[in-house]
Design an enzyme around this catalytic site. Structure first.
Site, PDB file in Angstrom:
ATOM      1  N   VAL A  12      12.543  17.038  -1.433  1.00 63.03           N
ATOM      2  CA  VAL A  12      12.843  18.458  -1.660  1.00 63.03           C
ATOM      3  C   VAL A  12      14.320  18.687  -1.990  1.00 63.03           C
ATOM      4  CG1 VAL A  12      13.254  18.951   0.787  1.00 63.03           C
ATOM      5  CG2 VAL A  12      12.487  20.786  -0.728  1.00 63.03           C
ATOM      6  N   ASP A  13      15.228  17.916  -1.421  1.00 57.07           N
ATOM      7  CA  ASP A  13      16.655  18.153  -1.641  1.00 57.07           C
ATOM      8  C   ASP A  13      17.048  17.945  -3.102  1.00 57.07           C
ATOM      9  OD1 ASP A  13      17.078  18.764   1.035  1.00 57.07           O
ATOM     10  OD2 ASP A  13      17.489  16.686   1.580  1.00 57.07           O
ATOM     11  N   MET A  33      15.518   6.537  -9.773  1.00 53.75           N
ATOM     12  CA  MET A  33      16.053   5.184  -9.636  1.00 53.75           C
ATOM     13  C   MET A  33      15.056   4.287  -8.914  1.00 53.75           C
ATOM     14  SD  MET A  33      20.045   5.576  -8.602  1.00 53.75           S
ATOM     15  CE  MET A  33      19.634   6.337  -7.044  1.00 53.75           C
ATOM     16  N   CYS A  98      24.971   1.697  -0.841  1.00 51.06           N
ATOM     17  CA  CYS A  98      24.096   2.194  -1.895  1.00 51.06           C
ATOM     18  C   CYS A  98      24.768   3.340  -2.650  1.00 51.06           C
ATOM     19  CB  CYS A  98      22.757   2.652  -1.311  1.00 51.06           C
ATOM     20  SG  CYS A  98      21.569   3.211  -2.561  1.00 51.06           S
ATOM     21  N   CYS A 194      15.912   2.699   2.936  1.00 48.98           N
ATOM     22  CA  CYS A 194      15.032   2.951   1.799  1.00 48.98           C
ATOM     23  C   CYS A 194      14.113   1.787   1.471  1.00 48.98           C
ATOM     24  CB  CYS A 194      15.879   3.313   0.583  1.00 48.98           C
ATOM     25  SG  CYS A 194      17.233   2.163   0.250  1.00 48.98           S
TER      26      CYS A 194
END
Length: 356
Positions: A12-13, A33, A98, A194
């Site tokens: 959502v961001d 990405m 990252c 992630c």
């Protein structure tokens, strides 16, 4: 009107970031990405669903969507470091790398090749000042502020950065997503590292690092259990020790990880949340990065030794460009080698380094 590349994660961001920029009249290109290839068919890896969500966001906003693969760069610049730190008994923070090595280096280079003016992400942070002397500021929403993860960005990197959510709170972002009828308005936030996803952390590390069980001992050397591998534990950890039923004192206080003896492959554990071995007034950091002018010896600042920690008042007692040593007004708990310490002057994020 500017041409802006938005890093869309499927959450959502970043979706609201793209929507806000469209509302402002900018030309927006959405880019997803792909940073990890090893688990394309693993149900714990949500990348496929995230990309489908990005395509749905693109349809809703009427913007072009591209997919770019940075898996090789991620393996070389982030994951190799991640494994090396765990082998050395430290607890790394791959999200920091990252941002500096992938999102605002490899990805930024890609965005500039698309003739973009800026690269926008859904980070909760703010920027102020002119290119060359820009400052990174905390977000308005203290609960979501992510400046901690961005402290390694250089002036060249933030010259092209945009953080449209920095002035908003998370509830406001959710409400905007609902008003815009974005397909991810109610999607839950992702958590954890992630490339690990929702899978058990230990099972993931076992793929890449050999397991070396060993004794779990008190500071006096008394064996109280067996650890499953030093890499699985971090300072201050309580859960997962497997010795909760063992009592050595009348109080029956819980056990915590207080240290690692790499040479003897021993995990040192203590009882009590505020045991002296868990507390320290000083720390040393290296591998330093500063967004603007570095701190000065004798200067007083606020510091975070972990994300979402309240700023802790401290003094710079040594700084030579390569190494910084801080003394805190109040003892800090479970300061962890491999994690980052980030310095602040009020709302201004100065930079930081890796705790030794």
């Amino acid at each position: 009107m500017s041409r802006i590349v938005v890093g869309l994660s499927g959450g959502v961001d970043s979706a609201v970031t793209a929507w806000l920029l469209r509302q402002q009249g900018h030309e927006v290109i959405g880019v997803f990405m792909k940073n990890w290839e090893a688990d394309d068919d693993d149900p714990n890896c949500p990348a496929r669903q995230d990309f489908l969500d990005v395509l749905a966001i693109g349809d809703t906003l009427g913007i072009e969507i591209e997919l770019v693969n940075f898996s090789r760069e991620y393996q070389e610049r982030v994951f190799a470091y991640f494994l090396a730190e765990y082998r050395a008994g430290r607890t790394p923070n791959p999200d920091v790398l990252c941002n500096s090595e992938i999102k605002f280096k490899a990805f930024l280079e890609y965005a500039l090749k698309l003739d973009a003016d800026c690269l926008a992400t859904g980070h909760y942070a703010r920027l102020a000042g002119e290119p060359g002397t820009r400052r990174l500021l905390k977000a308005v929403d203290a609960n979501k502020d992510q400046s901690y993860f961005l402290y390694r960005l250089s002036q060249a990197q933030i010259a092209h950065a945009l953080f449209p959510l920095g002035e908003l709170t998370k509830p406001q972002v959710r409400e905007l997503a609902r008003q815009a009828k974005l397909p991810v308005a109610e999607k839950r936030d992702s958590t954890g590292i992630c490339f690990i996803g929702e899978r058990p952390f230990r099972a993931f590390l076992q793929r890449y690092l050999s397991i070396q069980p060993g004794p779990m001992v008190t500071p006096e050397g008394r064996v109280v259990g067996e650890h499953q591998g030093l890499m699985y534990y971090t300072l201050g950890q309580r859960k997962g020790l497997g010795i909760g039923g063992l009592r050595e004192s009348e109080e029956g206080a819980p056990w915590f990880v207080a240290g690692k003896d790499l040479a003897a492959n021993r995990l040192i554990v203590v009882q009590g949340h505020d045991h002296p071995l868990l507390l320290t007034h000083t720390l040393t950091a290296r591998d330093l990065a500063w967004i603007g002018p570095p701190p000065v010896p004798g200067g007083r600042y606020g510091a975070k030794t972990r994300y979402r920690q309240r700023d802790a008042a401290c003094e710079v007692v040594h700084f030579d460009g390569e190494e910084i040593r801080l003394r805190f007004d109040e003892a800090q708990r479970a300061v962890t080698p491999g994690q980052s310490v980030v310095l602040y002057a009020g709302e201004n994020c100065l930079g930081g380094g890796v705790i030794q």
